[in-house]
Design an enzyme around this catalytic site. Structure first.
Site, PDB file in Angstrom:
ATOM      1  N   LYS A  66       4.026   6.616   2.063  1.00  0.00           N
ATOM      2  CA  LYS A  66       3.015   7.192   1.159  1.00  0.00           C
ATOM      3  C   LYS A  66       3.265   8.663   0.824  1.00  0.00           C
ATOM      4  CE  LYS A  66      -0.902   4.160   2.066  1.00  0.00           C
ATOM      5  NZ  LYS A  66      -2.316   4.091   2.411  1.00  0.00           N
ATOM      6  N   ASP A 102      -6.841   5.264  -2.431  1.00  0.00           N
ATOM      7  CA  ASP A 102      -7.485   5.003  -1.126  1.00  0.00           C
ATOM      8  C   ASP A 102      -8.859   5.674  -1.025  1.00  0.00           C
ATOM      9  OD1 ASP A 102      -5.477   3.383  -0.056  1.00  0.00           O
ATOM     10  OD2 ASP A 102      -4.355   5.106   0.706  1.00  0.00           O
TER      11      ASP A 102
END
Ligand code: ATR
Length: 277
Positions: A66, A102
């Site tokens: 990520k 997220d």
């Protein structure tokens, strides 16, 4: 021509995203396929080059890529840049643009439980990657205060100091947080404490929790952690991690297709996958 979407991670075998997104493509009659690829860290740059060469339409990235994907992208949006992590990439005319869904996924998933986080007293437990996405996203929405409790208090301090948005925040130890837990309207558990197989663990005591609080745990295996069980016994409302997972996927799907999908269908799909484990 059939469009290709993917998720890159290592490991990737247990990802629930492929079944969830492929079901949505079928539901919305989109000629596309979503495939999981296990990519080692050292292979990430060549994997990204290859995906560009074949003209992939979009992809997700998960642990451990990520953050390391950021320098490999053509553009990264402001929130993802400040979080320092990307989980969704869109191919716009051959340019790879990175987003982080997220934190927004968590925030959107809160809507049925609370109209707004503005003016609320919030406690985030944990100071890792997930906490960072949630803290920055919620911090941007002007809560009254948003404190961080972590086993290593210095990491909570670092997180607060790196937030680009103006927040009223303090760093607490887990013990300190348990003593003032009654002050918070929303408590968000972001560590892996309580995740299977260690289901008897919880990060801090909820003995002094307000019955009017909302307690969220981003873990979804088990669906009800010990932490959420204790919160429920105190009369608080509870939310498990299914919503955050589903909504981060829904926001990614929307970025790729322009369609905000049926989240109830996605939730059912994920619950089925979890049941089948
Ligand atoms: P993620 O990206 O999933 O958030 P991470 O970046 O590795 O994962 O962060 C893990 C978080 O869980 C950290 O806040 C960590 O606390 P420390 O900063 O003190 O390491 C927390 N954590 C992990 N194991 C823990 C435990 N046994 N007790 C309390 N906190 C724990």
């Amino acid at each position: 021509m059939k469009k290709l979407f993917a998720v890159l991670g290592d490991p990737i075998g247990h990802s629930m995203s492929p079944v969830m997104h492929n079901d949505l493509f079928k539901e919305y009659e989109i000629d596309a396929h979503y495939h999981p690829f296990q990519v080692k860290s050292e292979d990430l740059p060549s994997a990204i080059k290859g995906l560009k060469a074949i003209g992939i339409s979009g992809f997700n990235v998960t642990v451990p890529h990520k953050s390391s994907i950021i320098p490999l992208l053509d553009e990264v949006d402001e929130l993802a840049h400040s979080i320092g992590a990307v989980n969704t990439v869109v191919n716009v005319n051959g340019r790879f643009i990175g987003y982080n869904t997220d934190g927004l996924g968590f925030l959107t998933g809160l809507t049925p439980y609370t109209e707004t986080v503005t003016g609320k007293n919030i406690l985030v437990i944990g100071a890792g990657g997930a906490a960072r996405a949630i803290y920055f996203t919620l911090g941007k929405n002007k809560p009254e205060k948003i404190d961080i409790a972590n086993r290593s208090v210095n990491k909570a301090e670092e997180l607060i100091n790196s937030c680009p948005y103006e927040t009223v925040s303090k760093a607490l130890s887990l013990e300190e947080a348990s003593k003032v837990i009654g002050e918070y309207d929303i408590v968000i558990q972001t560590t892996m404490v309580g995740m299977a197989p260690n289901i008897t663990e919880q990060p801090l005591s909820l003995e002094l929790l307000s019955p009017n609080a909302l307690v969220c745990d981003i873990i979804y295996n088990p669906l009800e952690t010990k932490f959420l069980q204790e919160a429920g016994k105190k009369g608080a409302a509870t939310q498990n991690g299914i919503d955050m997972f589903v909504y981060q996927g829904a926001l990614a799907f929307e970025k790729w297709t322009g369609i905000f999908p049926d989240v109830n269908r996605m939730r059912e799909n994920v619950l089925q996958q979890l049941g089948g484990q």
